[in-house]
Design an enzyme around this catalytic site. Sequence first.
Site, PDB file in Angstrom:
ATOM      1  N   LYS A  88       0.819  -1.339   0.055  1.00 28.29           N
ATOM      2  CA  LYS A  88      -0.068   0.201   0.081  1.00 28.29           C
ATOM      3  C   LYS A  88       1.000   1.261  -0.053  1.00 28.29           C
ATOM      4  CE  LYS A  88      -2.890   0.587   3.677  1.00 28.29           C
ATOM      5  NZ  LYS A  88      -2.723   2.165   4.245  1.00 28.29           N
ATOM      6  N   GLY A 120      -5.154   7.918   5.580  1.00 28.99           N
ATOM      7  CA  GLY A 120      -4.152   8.827   6.295  1.00 28.99           C
ATOM      8  C   GLY A 120      -3.045   9.164   5.121  1.00 28.99           C
ATOM      9  N   ARG A 169      -8.553  11.665  13.030  1.00 25.42           N
ATOM     10  CA  ARG A 169      -7.010  11.422  13.416  1.00 25.42           C
ATOM     11  C   ARG A 169      -6.359  12.943  13.448  1.00 25.42           C
ATOM     12  NH1 ARG A 169      -5.459   6.592   9.520  1.00 25.42           N
ATOM     13  NH2 ARG A 169      -3.550   6.681  10.676  1.00 25.42           N
ATOM     14  N   SER A 196       6.825   9.009  12.357  1.00 26.15           N
ATOM     15  CA  SER A 196       5.673   9.047  11.364  1.00 26.15           C
ATOM     16  C   SER A 196       6.290   9.257  10.095  1.00 26.15           C
ATOM     17  CB  SER A 196       4.387   9.904  11.668  1.00 26.15           C
ATOM     18  OG  SER A 196       3.832  10.073  10.231  1.00 26.15           O
ATOM     19  N   GLN A 256       4.614   9.243   7.434  1.00 27.84           N
ATOM     20  CA  GLN A 256       3.565  10.074   6.600  1.00 27.84           C
ATOM     21  C   GLN A 256       4.078  11.398   6.641  1.00 27.84           C
ATOM     22  OE1 GLN A 256      -0.514   9.003   8.053  1.00 27.84           O
ATOM     23  NE2 GLN A 256      -0.398   6.945   7.002  1.00 27.84           N
ATOM     24  N   ASP A 265       1.985  -1.216  12.033  1.00 31.22           N
ATOM     25  CA  ASP A 265       0.881  -1.614  11.431  1.00 31.22           C
ATOM     26  C   ASP A 265       0.395  -3.105  11.848  1.00 31.22           C
ATOM     27  OD1 ASP A 265       0.347   0.774  10.463  1.00 31.22           O
ATOM     28  OD2 ASP A 265       0.921   0.160   8.416  1.00 31.22           O
ATOM     29  N   LYS A 292      -4.570   5.413  15.081  1.00 27.38           N
ATOM     30  CA  LYS A 292      -4.513   4.766  13.797  1.00 27.38           C
ATOM     31  C   LYS A 292      -5.912   4.713  13.261  1.00 27.38           C
ATOM     32  CE  LYS A 292      -0.164   4.194  12.985  1.00 27.38           C
ATOM     33  NZ  LYS A 292       0.336   4.564  12.008  1.00 27.38           N
ATOM     34  N   ARG A 322      -6.308   1.350  18.279  1.00 24.85           N
ATOM     35  CA  ARG A 322      -5.917  -0.027  18.126  1.00 24.85           C
ATOM     36  C   ARG A 322      -5.593  -0.671  19.556  1.00 24.85           C
ATOM     37  NH1 ARG A 322      -3.253  -0.159  12.522  1.00 24.85           N
ATOM     38  NH2 ARG A 322      -5.393  -0.119  11.193  1.00 24.85           N
TER      39      ARG A 322
HETATM   40  C1  S3P Z   1       2.320   4.734   6.083  1.00 24.56           C
HETATM   41  C2  S3P Z   1       2.985   5.011   7.176  1.00 24.56           C
HETATM   42  C3  S3P Z   1       2.463   4.436   8.722  1.00 24.56           C
HETATM   43  C4  S3P Z   1       1.487   3.316   8.332  1.00 24.56           C
HETATM   44  C5  S3P Z   1       0.366   3.767   7.497  1.00 24.56           C
HETATM   45  C6  S3P Z   1       0.969   3.834   6.098  1.00 24.56           C
HETATM   46  C7  S3P Z   1       3.037   5.253   5.068  1.00 24.56           C
HETATM   47  O1  S3P Z   1       1.904   5.525   9.154  1.00 24.56           O
HETATM   48  O2  S3P Z   1       0.870   2.987   9.719  1.00 24.56           O
HETATM   49  O3  S3P Z   1      -0.395   2.412   7.420  1.00 24.56           O
HETATM   50  O4  S3P Z   1       2.888   4.860   3.847  1.00 24.56           O
HETATM   51  O5  S3P Z   1       3.811   6.220   5.247  1.00 24.56           O
HETATM   52  P1  S3P Z   1       2.748   6.699  10.255  1.00 24.56           P
HETATM   53  O6  S3P Z   1       3.531   7.110   9.336  1.00 24.56           O
HETATM   54  O7  S3P Z   1       1.734   7.704  10.607  1.00 24.56           O
HETATM   55  O8  S3P Z   1       3.353   5.891  11.238  1.00 24.56           O
END
Ligand code: S3P
Length: 427
Positions: free
Chosen positions: A21, A94, A122, A166, A168, A313, A340, A344
């Site tokens: 993903k 997210g 979130r 993170s 993200q 995750d 999340k 969780r």
């Molecule tokens: C992800 C980073 C993770 C993960 C999410 C996908 C990404 O989140 O939990 O399912 O693709 O960068 P965080 O970066 O907020 O931990």
Amino acid sequence: MKSLPTAKQGLNGSLIVPGDKSISHRALMFGAMANGTTTILNRLDSADVTSTMNVLRSLGADIDIKSDTVTEVVGHGIRGLKKPNIPLDMGNSGTSTRLLTGLMAGADIEAEVHGDNSLSKRPMDRIIDPLTEIGANIDSQNGHLPLQIHQSKIASKFAQTLKVGSAQVKSSILLAGLAAGSDVSLTDSFHTRNHTEAMLPKFGVKVDIEGDTIHIPADQTLQPTEIEVPGDISSAAFWIVAGLITPNSKLKIKNVGVNETRTGIITVLKEMGANISIDMKDDFGEPIADITVTTSQLHGIEVGGSIIPSLIDELPIIVLAATQATGTTVIKDAAELHVKETDRIETVQEELTKLGADVTPTSDGFIINGGTPLQSDNIHVFGHGDHRIAMMLSIAALITDGSVILDDDDSVKISYPTFFENLEGLV
Ligand code: S3P
């Protein structure tokens, strides 16, 4: 509502899980920022990735799904991205929200950003604060969606240090700088998943990594390329644990991405006594392996500290594994689980307790007293609309001896739409 199967004969055979993903989102976004046609092989076809595709189309990229395995993205360069004429719907995702908000602020694109109920709960201040520091102009509802991205002028050169572990957030800041043509330095001492900085060089972007600091020089353009997406280790994780805790099992999961920023689950399960073998395959950008697991007697351990981002995750399914281990497992430093798709810590504890597991929530993790057989007898469990909770509970049901009913099975579409087909194929 779904009546979940048991696995009385054990689980045997091999399977291939859908594409990663995180990598699928990034390949689409970078393809849309490039000038020309990028080909993505084995893209994950799931609701979260569809959210990213729809938003990129609203920003002017052409995305053509050629077949089940081939997607083409025709980008018109960063400057070719345009202001959308509708509010952008990020669904449950997210990753779409945080990365695309950074990208749009950097490209100076005004937009309104929405999401579903879960996403609207979130925290978005984790991106708004660092993006505002470098010149973005974003309004929110007390740090939550909906967001209004206004005209922004990102600093031509900046250096930041990641405050939340993170990927993200890291990727949001990197994309803001890249889209603005800035000289970016970003330090990530958490070592969060590195797919952004690992993939950008494939699009011709110069990325220098020195220690924990990622440096992207100013004024980079993206060249179209071909990206092959490996299987998602976060999806494989369900079968890895299923094979370990179900008696008389041997499962091979093929072509799984084993980037070291994602393989914390393998390290932890091996430390718990799991019989897992990793057979490395030819690498096409990200490392790939076939993973074989056989039924193992696990034992409890302590999990915490710097390994947490590499298995964040997978914690729901690791908790399930711990319920079947001898002794106690303590999971700490995982407060991120509160924010999340659901909280969780709460949802894992609540649902596994219904099946008779001994799981105590803490402020940043769990204490699990293992060795409890999971019971059934017409028990209804609930995924709370969270894909990873629904899949974890479906694996738990395999080792019960009766009927477990999952009240909401639809959420698997977020990351693994063919999950139940794969499950039926194995039992
Ligand atoms: C992800 C980073 C993770 C993960 C999410 C996908 C990404 O989140 O939990 O399912 O693709 O960068 P965080 O970066 O907020 O931990």
